[in-house]
Design a protein around this motif. Structure first.
Motif, mmCIF file in Angstrom:
data_model
loop_
_atom_site.group_PDB
_atom_site.id
_atom_site.type_symbol
_atom_site.label_atom_id
_atom_site.label_comp_id
_atom_site.label_asym_id
_atom_site.label_seq_id
_atom_site.Cartn_x
_atom_site.Cartn_y
_atom_site.Cartn_z
ATOM 1 N N PHE A 1 53.410 5.533 -3.287
ATOM 2 C CA PHE A 1 54.001 5.057 -4.537
ATOM 3 C C PHE A 1 55.515 4.878 -4.383
ATOM 4 N N SER B 1 48.118 3.866 -12.291
ATOM 5 C CA SER B 1 47.636 4.086 -10.919
ATOM 6 C C SER B 1 47.344 5.557 -10.688
ATOM 7 N N GLN B 2 48.207 6.405 -11.227
ATOM 8 C CA GLN B 2 48.005 7.835 -11.009
ATOM 9 C C GLN B 2 46.718 8.302 -11.676
ATOM 10 N N ARG B 3 46.410 7.700 -12.806
ATOM 11 C CA ARG B 3 45.136 7.981 -13.470
ATOM 12 C C ARG B 3 43.963 7.620 -12.547
ATOM 13 N N LEU C 1 47.870 14.738 -1.747
ATOM 14 C CA LEU C 1 48.540 14.150 -2.900
ATOM 15 C C LEU C 1 49.973 13.740 -2.559
ATOM 16 N N SER D 1 41.215 7.394 -3.145
ATOM 17 C CA SER D 1 42.538 7.990 -2.930
ATOM 18 C C SER D 1 42.652 8.566 -1.532
ATOM 19 N N VAL E 1 44.041 7.339 -9.261
ATOM 20 C CA VAL E 1 44.056 8.236 -8.106
ATOM 21 C C VAL E 1 43.370 9.563 -8.451
ATOM 22 N N LEU F 1 52.668 2.651 -12.597
ATOM 23 C CA LEU F 1 52.537 3.936 -11.897
ATOM 24 C C LEU F 1 51.653 4.890 -12.691
ATOM 25 N N SER F 2 51.851 4.889 -13.987
ATOM 26 C CA SER F 2 51.096 5.836 -14.793
ATOM 27 C C SER F 2 49.596 5.509 -14.753
ATOM 28 N N GLY G 1 51.922 10.151 -3.158
ATOM 29 C CA GLY G 1 53.261 10.067 -3.737
ATOM 30 C C GLY G 1 54.182 9.229 -2.867
#
Lengths: 252, 252
Positions: free
Chosen positions: A234, A203-205, A227, A214, A207, A200-201, A231
């Protein structure tokens, strides 16, 4: 054999995913790619998937070294080889649409390499859980994203997806290990949680860095970037992961 | 693309190899395998080749990490994946003739693992030279041995052989590196010599351990074991290696 919920519901992504404001799913690549933002998003997506497969190949081959038997080694090598063939298809598709595959992949190298560096398995069972979790999350993600693609890109993504599902081997071995020693379950549950957190960490980078990609992931360019919807995507993937881990005997 | 002499002479093995005292080449597996010593030799051979392919897969995948670019990484991953598919064919054949593949491979694990442990490349170019040398020696050996096999086993060995030859990629990269800095040639020549030395030393260990296999390699069971002929086979393979290295700009 596939294991657990995501495989039983091929329609899952389209049921839970938002509607298609751009109607791109009804168009083919030639028509959809006339929109430069859509084109950029698909190039990003193919580049991200391609490097993901190449990195997965490398890590599975590396983890094959931890195998306790020759049969186990061969099974992991088989998964690695399958990932390599996915990579080839995605890379060839990038070339076909006139993109330099390396350039398309490069923006995603740091995220994948970071993920794998942070999650090097310390033994065979951790390697198996990682192979299974990785395979499952990839399937969920491919399915989520397929519904948002033009027909040609969707066919490719679904074809690559169809050919995954080697995770059944891992499930069987992990279950047997937990049956033999229930304490193993606690350790592997922690490990699975760490894998998901790191995924997740990273992927968020991605995004945050890749706007076009995105925006497409959350339902199309017409509505702009949302956003909250990223979320929710995810969340769906995390929830499916949690259910799979519980079924495997790992409280996630 | 194949490179250098061995590939230009498909008849090489039968020209230089001794005659076939047992005439096994004219028979199929069903007939030839009635001789238990021949059967044991072929099971050994398939086991040795199968584990060799699996070990090669693992090492090429490992060496892919040293690649300076994503394209280079993909090329080495492709070679690794090809080796895995050779492994699958050989393993499936063992199962087909009623042998447990793992049991057939086990006697050869120590020799291959020893070889790879002693020859871990310290950089990308050493990895490429190793991939090329390994591929070439394997081709030479497969060709030597094919002439001594029954028609069914020969077809399999030649099919696996036909599908090798990814070494052209390595040749091109090594040549370019030597052109750019001729001192590189000296270092890689030493490295190639070490690879060959280690390969011979491990092979001789196998020859000493596996009587049935060694006897078959030198021309059949009827004449008994002839160590001098094993030596001549090694000489032919070493000579071909020396010629290839010279053509590559490496004095062997």
């Amino acid at each position: 054999m596939r294991f657990m919920t995501s495989s039983d519901k091929p329609g899952n992504a389209s049921e839970t995913a938002p509607a298609e404001p751009t109607g791109v799913a009804a168009r083919d690549w030639a028509s959809a790619s006339a929109d430069p933002q859509y084109r950029a998003a698909v190039v990003d997506l193919l580049g991200a998937l391609a490097y993901g497969e190449l990195a997965a190949f490398e890590r599975l081959a590396e983890d094959a070294k931890l195998a306790p038997t020759l049969e186990d080694k061969a099974e992991l090598a088989k998964m690695a080889s399958a990932e390599f063939h996915h990579f080839e298809r995605l890379r060839d598709r990038l070339a076909e649409i006139g993109e330099e595959p390396t350039r398309a992949m490069e923006p995603f190298v740091a995220a994948y390499d970071g993920f794998h560096k942070q999650t090097a398995p310390s033994d065979w069972l951790e390697g198996l859980v990682k192979a299974y979790v990785g395979d499952s999350i990839a399937s969920d993600f491919y399915r989520e994203v397929a519904a948002r693609l033009d027909s040609d890109s969707r066919d490719l993504v679904l074809a690559v997806l169809d050919d995954t599902g080697h995770g059944g081997f891992a499930v069987e071995k992990v279950r047997a290990a937990i049956d033999a020693d229930p304490r193993v379950g606690g350790r592997l549950a922690l490990w699975a949680r760490r894998l998901m957190g790191e995924a997740l960490s990273q992927s968020q980078r991605v995004v945050a860095d890749r706007d076009a990609l995105s925006t497409m992931l959350v339902g199309g360019v017409a509505d702009g970037f949302d956003l909250a919807e990223v979320g929710r995507m995810f969340s769906r993937i995390t929830e499916a992961h949690t259910k799979r881990m519980a079924a495997l005997g790992l409280a996630a």
